[in-house]
Design a protein around this motif. Structure first.
Motif, PDB file in Angstrom:
ATOM      1  N   ARG A 102      36.369  30.053  42.744  1.00 10.57           N
ATOM      2  CA  ARG A 102      37.689  30.681  42.612  1.00 10.57           C
ATOM      3  C   ARG A 102      37.842  31.853  43.586  1.00 10.57           C
ATOM      4  N   LEU A 106      40.560  32.038  46.561  1.00  5.39           N
ATOM      5  CA  LEU A 106      41.554  33.117  46.558  1.00  5.39           C
ATOM      6  C   LEU A 106      41.494  33.999  47.807  1.00  5.39           C
ATOM      7  N   ASN A 109      45.046  33.293  51.305  1.00  7.56           N
ATOM      8  CA  ASN A 109      46.340  32.753  50.859  1.00  7.56           C
ATOM      9  C   ASN A 109      46.347  32.136  49.467  1.00  7.56           C
ATOM     10  N   GLY A 110      45.467  32.569  48.593  1.00  7.24           N
ATOM     11  CA  GLY A 110      45.476  32.067  47.217  1.00  7.24           C
ATOM     12  C   GLY A 110      44.970  30.639  47.110  1.00  7.24           C
ATOM     13  N   ILE A 111      44.982  30.139  45.901  1.00  2.00           N
ATOM     14  CA  ILE A 111      44.466  28.788  45.628  1.00  2.00           C
ATOM     15  C   ILE A 111      45.548  27.765  45.935  1.00  2.00           C
ATOM     16  N   GLN A 116      42.480  23.680  44.140  1.00  2.00           N
ATOM     17  CA  GLN A 116      42.591  23.519  42.691  1.00  2.00           C
ATOM     18  C   GLN A 116      42.020  22.178  42.259  1.00  2.00           C
TER      19      GLN A 116
END
Length: 128
Positions: A102, A106, A109-111, A116
């Motif tokens: 995670r 992260l 640019n995030g997940i 995911q």
């Protein structure tokens, strides 16, 4: 479980998640090294001896980045390791893997959807 092999596989896992969106970004590499330096060295084998072999994770990760390895094959190798060693996977190892994935996802640019998907598949492998 052979903890040296775990360290190698851990490097593969974090490479696969970093590569899952197409390119391993500098932010993901930086987060990988933070994880290795701060968390990975705390894993202990069943005898209680601290496994100071985190260099195996670094070497594996760096080699995979250099080779621009296939993320899916690399990820499947980690999942196979989890399946083969399921009875030896402690809650601490599971938490380390899930939280590390995670954090790397992260870092840039995030997940995204591809990341995911890998996180979901990783959870399924641990739950099997």
């Amino acid at each position: 479980m052979n903890y040296s092999k775990f360290y190698i596989q851990f490097g593969k896992l974090l490479y696969a998640i970093a590569k899952s969106d197409g390119k391993v970004q500098e932010e993901e590499i930086d987060e990988f090294y933070r994880i290795v330096k701060r968390e990975l060295q705390t894993i202990q084998d069943k005898s209680g001896a601290n496994q100071d072999n985190s260099i195996f994770s670094e070497f594996e990760f760096e080699q995979l980045v250099f080779a621009d390895a296939d993320k899916e094959k690399t990820f499947e190798t980690f999942l196979d390791f989890i399946r083969e060693n399921h009875d030896d996977i402690t809650p601490e190892i599971r938490e380390l893997c899930i939280e590390s994935v995670r954090r790397v996802a992260l870092a840039y640019n995030g997940i995204v959807m591809q990341e995911q998907d890998m996180i979901d598949r990783l959870n399924e492998a641990f739950d099997a």
